[in-house]
Scaffold this active site. Structure first.
Site, short mmCIF file in Angstrom:
data_model
loop_
_atom_site.label_atom_id
_atom_site.label_comp_id
_atom_site.label_asym_id
_atom_site.label_seq_id
_atom_site.Cartn_x
_atom_site.Cartn_y
_atom_site.Cartn_z
N LEU A 1 0.83 -1.21 0.00
CA LEU A 1 0.00 0.00 0.00
C LEU A 1 0.86 1.27 0.00
CD1 LEU A 1 -2.53 -1.27 2.71
CD2 LEU A 1 -2.97 -1.08 0.24
N ASP B 1 9.59 -4.88 -6.68
CA ASP B 1 10.37 -6.11 -6.93
C ASP B 1 11.36 -6.37 -5.80
OD1 ASP B 1 9.04 -6.27 -9.38
OD2 ASP B 1 10.55 -5.01 -10.36
N GLY C 1 17.09 3.87 -10.25
CA GLY C 1 17.07 2.59 -10.95
C GLY C 1 16.40 1.50 -10.14
O1 RIB Z 1 8.91 -3.34 -11.67
C1 RIB Z 1 9.80 -2.51 -12.35
C2 RIB Z 1 10.20 -3.15 -13.65
O2 RIB Z 1 9.06 -3.22 -14.47
C3 RIB Z 1 11.20 -2.37 -14.45
O3 RIB Z 1 12.53 -2.71 -14.13
C4 RIB Z 1 10.80 -2.68 -15.88
O4 RIB Z 1 11.75 -3.40 -16.58
C5 RIB Z 1 9.47 -3.42 -15.80
O5 RIB Z 1 9.63 -4.77 -15.95
#
Ligand code: RIB
Length: 312
Positions: A228, A259, A294
């Site tokens: 969230l 991620d 990044g």
């Molecule tokens: O979640 C971020 C990612 O989403 C980026 O690195 C881009 O490549 C897309 O896959």
């Protein structure tokens, strides 16, 4: 002598990440352009990205033995991604190289640290079920499988079933989001989604986060994490619902922060942590990530994450 299935079920604490690898082509802009509009932005920056590769890099930086299963092209972007994964400590022996181009992501980054992303899949489209089976070494040591949705859905479904039936815990990040069948949701432990994605997966985008979490549990998942943003994360499993707060930080680039969260969660679960403790760790990992530019380049090693946790 063990059968192939028993062999896979004999687990150490390895994390297998199945997913996409993209070169992120990033331009900073003051605001997103409207239809038919041209804007001037910053110089182009190229970073290693892709949801799958990012999650693998995060899991490895957090300390997990991590193998990435995916594909890139025989080009400079493919080499960039391979080198970045290896540098993060990821086993790249199951990273295939094909004739097509490496996946790319076109990313517009605004001053609030938010982004808009369009992905051109390239070789990510070729991540097929045979590639999942071919990564025999990776499966032998797997205790957690992480998958996301920038590769063909049938490959994800196949890998989840293979993992689930052989005692490998499944972490699915349903991004980019789509409606998912019970045959996929039943293996998720947890399904990790943001609020927007949760609504799409469930087919009802008007629900509050708590109701989304309950709905996703009722739809068959074993556990659910809804991220969230500044409000932290909501965890739902057989023990009920609980909320984990976020760290208060100034975001410069949120790309790949989700991620980082997914990879760190998988690492902690592979090490035997509870879902709540895994989410606490992952929240700290992503709080660090948003403070740097990044995706993979914003991830830091375990020691830095633990230091942030000691300030709680
Ligand atoms: O979640 C971020 C990612 O989403 C980026 O690195 C881009 O490549 C897309 O896959």
């Amino acid at each position: 002598m063990m059968t192939a299935e028993e062999e896979v079920g004999k687990m150490s604490n390895g994390v297998v990440v199945l997913g996409s690898a993209n070169a992120d082509l990033v331009v900073e802009v003051e605001r997103r352009p409207g239809a038919g509009e041209t804007l001037l932005g910053s110089d182009l920056r190229v970073h290693p990205g892709g949801k799958g590769a990012n999650q693998a890099a995060a899991a490895a930086r957090a300390g997990a033995e991590t193998t990435f299963i995916g594909r890139v092209g025989d080009d400079d972007y493919g080499r960039l991604l391979r080198d970045a994964l290896a540098d993060a400590g990821v086993d790249v022996s199951a990273l295939g190289i094909g004739d097509g181009p490496t996946g790319t992501a076109l990313i517009l980054l605004t001053p609030d640290g938010e982004n808009s992303i369009v992905v051109s899949p390239g070789e990510n489209r070729e991540v097929c079920t045979a590639i999942v089976d071919a990564a025999a070494e990776a499966w032998r040591d797997a205790s957690v499988l992480v998958a996301s949705m920038e590769i063909p859905e049938e490959t994800v479904a196949y890998a989840l079933e293979r993992a689930g039936r052989t005692g490998v815990r499944v972490v699915l990040n349903a991004a980019p989001a789509r409606r998912l069948e019970h045959s996929i949701l039943r293996w998720c432990d947890p399904l990790i989604v943001n609020e927007h994605e949760a609504g799409i997966v469930l087919g009802n985008e008007s629900l509050a986060p708590e109701d989304l979490a309950r709905g996703l549990r009722e739809a068959g998942t074993r556990s659910v994490i809804i991220t969230l943003g500044v409000a932290g994360a909501l965890v739902a499993d057989s023990d009920g619902l609980r909320s984990i707060p976020a760290h208060v930080v100034r975001a410069v680039d949120t790309t790949g922060a989700g991620d980082a969260f997914v990879g760190a969660t998988a690492c902690e679960l592979a090490n035997g942590a509870s879902l709540t403790d895994a989410v606490r760790f992952a929240t700290a990992m992503s709080a660090i990530a948003v403070q740097h530019a990044g995706a993979q380049s914003s991830y830091r090693d375990r020691a830095e994450v633990e230091e942030l946790l000691t300030w709680d």
